[in-house]
Design a protein around this motif. Structure first.
Motif, PDB file in Angstrom:
ATOM      1  N   ARG A   2      -2.261  -1.241  -0.967  1.00  0.00           N
ATOM      2  CA  ARG A   2      -1.016  -1.052  -0.206  1.00  0.00           C
ATOM      3  C   ARG A   2       0.055  -0.388  -1.069  1.00  0.00           C
ATOM      4  O   ARG A   2       0.835   0.440  -0.574  1.00  0.00           O
ATOM      5  CB  ARG A   2      -0.548  -2.386   0.368  1.00  0.00           C
ATOM      6  CG  ARG A   2      -1.555  -2.912   1.387  1.00  0.00           C
ATOM      7  CD  ARG A   2      -1.097  -4.081   2.246  1.00  0.00           C
ATOM      8  NE  ARG A   2      -0.202  -5.047   1.696  1.00  0.00           N
ATOM      9  CZ  ARG A   2      -0.540  -6.279   1.298  1.00  0.00           C
ATOM     10  NH1 ARG A   2      -1.797  -6.676   1.361  1.00  0.00           N
ATOM     11  NH2 ARG A   2       0.363  -7.105   0.850  1.00  0.00           N
ATOM     12  N   ILE A   3       0.092  -0.710  -2.356  1.00  0.00           N
ATOM     13  CA  ILE A   3       1.036  -0.066  -3.272  1.00  0.00           C
ATOM     14  C   ILE A   3       0.702   1.421  -3.406  1.00  0.00           C
ATOM     15  O   ILE A   3       1.590   2.276  -3.365  1.00  0.00           O
ATOM     16  CB  ILE A   3       1.047  -0.776  -4.637  1.00  0.00           C
ATOM     17  CG1 ILE A   3       1.743  -2.126  -4.506  1.00  0.00           C
ATOM     18  CG2 ILE A   3       1.705   0.086  -5.707  1.00  0.00           C
ATOM     19  CD1 ILE A   3       1.605  -3.030  -5.712  1.00  0.00           C
ATOM     20  N   LEU A  60      -0.791   3.353  -1.269  1.00  0.00           N
ATOM     21  CA  LEU A  60      -0.404   4.010  -0.017  1.00  0.00           C
ATOM     22  C   LEU A  60       1.114   4.174   0.064  1.00  0.00           C
ATOM     23  O   LEU A  60       1.614   5.197   0.550  1.00  0.00           O
ATOM     24  CB  LEU A  60      -0.937   3.223   1.186  1.00  0.00           C
ATOM     25  CG  LEU A  60      -2.457   3.207   1.340  1.00  0.00           C
ATOM     26  CD1 LEU A  60      -2.878   2.256   2.463  1.00  0.00           C
ATOM     27  CD2 LEU A  60      -3.012   4.605   1.557  1.00  0.00           C
ATOM     28  N   ALA A  61       1.856   3.188  -0.436  1.00  0.00           N
ATOM     29  CA  ALA A  61       3.323   3.277  -0.444  1.00  0.00           C
ATOM     30  C   ALA A  61       3.800   4.385  -1.385  1.00  0.00           C
ATOM     31  O   ALA A  61       4.788   5.074  -1.095  1.00  0.00           O
ATOM     32  CB  ALA A  61       3.934   1.935  -0.842  1.00  0.00           C
ATOM     33  N   VAL A  62       3.108   4.572  -2.507  1.00  0.00           N
ATOM     34  CA  VAL A  62       3.438   5.667  -3.425  1.00  0.00           C
ATOM     35  C   VAL A  62       3.256   6.999  -2.703  1.00  0.00           C
ATOM     36  O   VAL A  62       4.130   7.874  -2.743  1.00  0.00           O
ATOM     37  CB  VAL A  62       2.574   5.610  -4.711  1.00  0.00           C
ATOM     38  CG1 VAL A  62       2.673   6.905  -5.500  1.00  0.00           C
ATOM     39  CG2 VAL A  62       2.980   4.418  -5.568  1.00  0.00           C
ATOM     40  N   ASP A 102       3.260   7.570   0.505  1.00  0.00           N
ATOM     41  CA  ASP A 102       4.288   7.681   1.548  1.00  0.00           C
ATOM     42  C   ASP A 102       5.642   8.063   0.957  1.00  0.00           C
ATOM     43  O   ASP A 102       6.374   8.851   1.544  1.00  0.00           O
ATOM     44  CB  ASP A 102       4.421   6.369   2.333  1.00  0.00           C
ATOM     45  CG  ASP A 102       3.265   6.131   3.287  1.00  0.00           C
ATOM     46  OD1 ASP A 102       2.504   7.086   3.568  1.00  0.00           O
ATOM     47  OD2 ASP A 102       3.111   4.984   3.742  1.00  0.00           O
ATOM     48  N   ALA A 103       5.969   7.499  -0.207  1.00  0.00           N
ATOM     49  CA  ALA A 103       7.272   7.765  -0.826  1.00  0.00           C
ATOM     50  C   ALA A 103       7.423   9.222  -1.244  1.00  0.00           C
ATOM     51  O   ALA A 103       8.501   9.805  -1.105  1.00  0.00           O
ATOM     52  CB  ALA A 103       7.480   6.844  -2.034  1.00  0.00           C
ATOM     53  N   ASP A 121      13.242   3.448  -4.571  1.00  0.00           N
ATOM     54  CA  ASP A 121      13.051   2.033  -4.247  1.00  0.00           C
ATOM     55  C   ASP A 121      12.058   1.501  -5.269  1.00  0.00           C
ATOM     56  O   ASP A 121      10.851   1.652  -5.100  1.00  0.00           O
ATOM     57  CB  ASP A 121      12.511   1.871  -2.826  1.00  0.00           C
ATOM     58  CG  ASP A 121      12.088   0.433  -2.521  1.00  0.00           C
ATOM     59  OD1 ASP A 121      12.391  -0.480  -3.312  1.00  0.00           O
ATOM     60  OD2 ASP A 121      11.435   0.224  -1.480  1.00  0.00           O
ATOM     61  N   LEU A 174       8.939  -0.387  -3.946  1.00  0.00           N
ATOM     62  CA  LEU A 174       8.043   0.181  -2.924  1.00  0.00           C
ATOM     63  C   LEU A 174       8.006  -0.704  -1.687  1.00  0.00           C
ATOM     64  O   LEU A 174       6.951  -1.154  -1.245  1.00  0.00           O
ATOM     65  CB  LEU A 174       6.636   0.399  -3.487  1.00  0.00           C
ATOM     66  CG  LEU A 174       6.536   1.419  -4.608  1.00  0.00           C
ATOM     67  CD1 LEU A 174       5.193   1.334  -5.311  1.00  0.00           C
ATOM     68  CD2 LEU A 174       6.767   2.829  -4.061  1.00  0.00           C
ATOM     69  N   GLY A 175       9.182  -0.966  -1.149  1.00  0.00           N
ATOM     70  CA  GLY A 175       9.249  -1.797   0.055  1.00  0.00           C
ATOM     71  C   GLY A 175       8.919  -3.250  -0.222  1.00  0.00           C
ATOM     72  O   GLY A 175       8.336  -3.921   0.620  1.00  0.00           O
ATOM     73  N   LEU A 216       6.738  -4.453  -2.226  1.00  0.00           N
ATOM     74  CA  LEU A 216       5.346  -4.718  -2.578  1.00  0.00           C
ATOM     75  C   LEU A 216       5.195  -4.967  -4.079  1.00  0.00           C
ATOM     76  O   LEU A 216       4.297  -5.688  -4.505  1.00  0.00           O
ATOM     77  CB  LEU A 216       4.461  -3.529  -2.187  1.00  0.00           C
ATOM     78  CG  LEU A 216       4.301  -3.260  -0.695  1.00  0.00           C
ATOM     79  CD1 LEU A 216       3.571  -1.954  -0.473  1.00  0.00           C
ATOM     80  CD2 LEU A 216       3.562  -4.415  -0.030  1.00  0.00           C
ATOM     81  N   TYR A 269       3.133  -5.818 -10.313  1.00  0.00           N
ATOM     82  CA  TYR A 269       3.076  -6.566  -9.056  1.00  0.00           C
ATOM     83  C   TYR A 269       2.376  -7.891  -9.309  1.00  0.00           C
ATOM     84  O   TYR A 269       1.775  -8.108 -10.353  1.00  0.00           O
ATOM     85  CB  TYR A 269       2.410  -5.750  -7.946  1.00  0.00           C
ATOM     86  CG  TYR A 269       0.922  -5.508  -8.113  1.00  0.00           C
ATOM     87  CD1 TYR A 269      -0.008  -6.231  -7.378  1.00  0.00           C
ATOM     88  CD2 TYR A 269       0.438  -4.538  -8.990  1.00  0.00           C
ATOM     89  CE1 TYR A 269      -1.371  -5.994  -7.510  1.00  0.00           C
ATOM     90  CE2 TYR A 269      -0.913  -4.306  -9.127  1.00  0.00           C
ATOM     91  CZ  TYR A 269      -1.814  -5.028  -8.384  1.00  0.00           C
ATOM     92  OH  TYR A 269      -3.155  -4.813  -8.513  1.00  0.00           O
TER      93      TYR A 269
END
Length: 148
Positions: free
Chosen positions: A9-10, A12-14, A16-17, A100, A103-104, A106, A137
């Motif tokens: 999930r991290i 994927l967040a990278v 997305d960012a 951020d 990362l939301g 996470l 994390y």
């Protein structure tokens, strides 16, 4: 079906960012490609997970350190200077990633580590400008999908 790990999930967040700011600069974004980025896909930013290490254990909580490498790729296409183009991509990716630092929520934090310069003479001059980041994390010891 099990949930994805917090690590996934991290990552994927990278992606997305950095995607929107890089696409606004005309770059494509890729995760761990198995084949070379083509001329048509350039300029590009590539995201590679490098390692995931345990940094601390406390009771049922495990603090982890995910190291990722972002690589900005630019080709010599006059009048652009490939080093400058790669730097522009990496600067935008850095700003997006650090905007951020969680990362939301996470991650506990993101820390820039190092960078290198690589110039290759492929079918035309290619500049690869890598930068590494450490993302801290925490998960539960018994479940990689749950934040600790």
């Amino acid at each position: 079906m099990a949930a994805n790990s917090l690590r996934e999930r991290i990552l994927l967040a990278v992606l997305d960012a950095v995607r929107a700011p890089l696409q606004a600069l005309g770059a494509t974004v890729h995760r761990s490609p198995t084949v070379a980025i083509t001329r048509e896909q350039s300029p590009a930013l590539v995201v590679f997970p490098e390692s995931d290490a345990i940094s601390e254990r406390a009771n049922d909580r495990v603090t982890r350190l995910l190291t990722i490498r972002l690589v900005a790729l630019a080709r010599a296409v006059p009048p652009a200077i490939p080093e400058s183009e790669a730097d522009r991509l990496l600067t935008a990716a850095h700003a997006a990633l650090m905007r951020d630092g969680t990362l939301g929520e996470l991650a506990l934090g993101i820390r820039e580590q190092d960078g290198e310069f690589e110039i290759e003479d492929a079918d035309d001059l290619v500049v690869a400008l890598p930068a590494r980041y450490a993302i801290t994390y925490r998960t539960l010891a018994h479940d990689l999908s749950i934040q600790g």
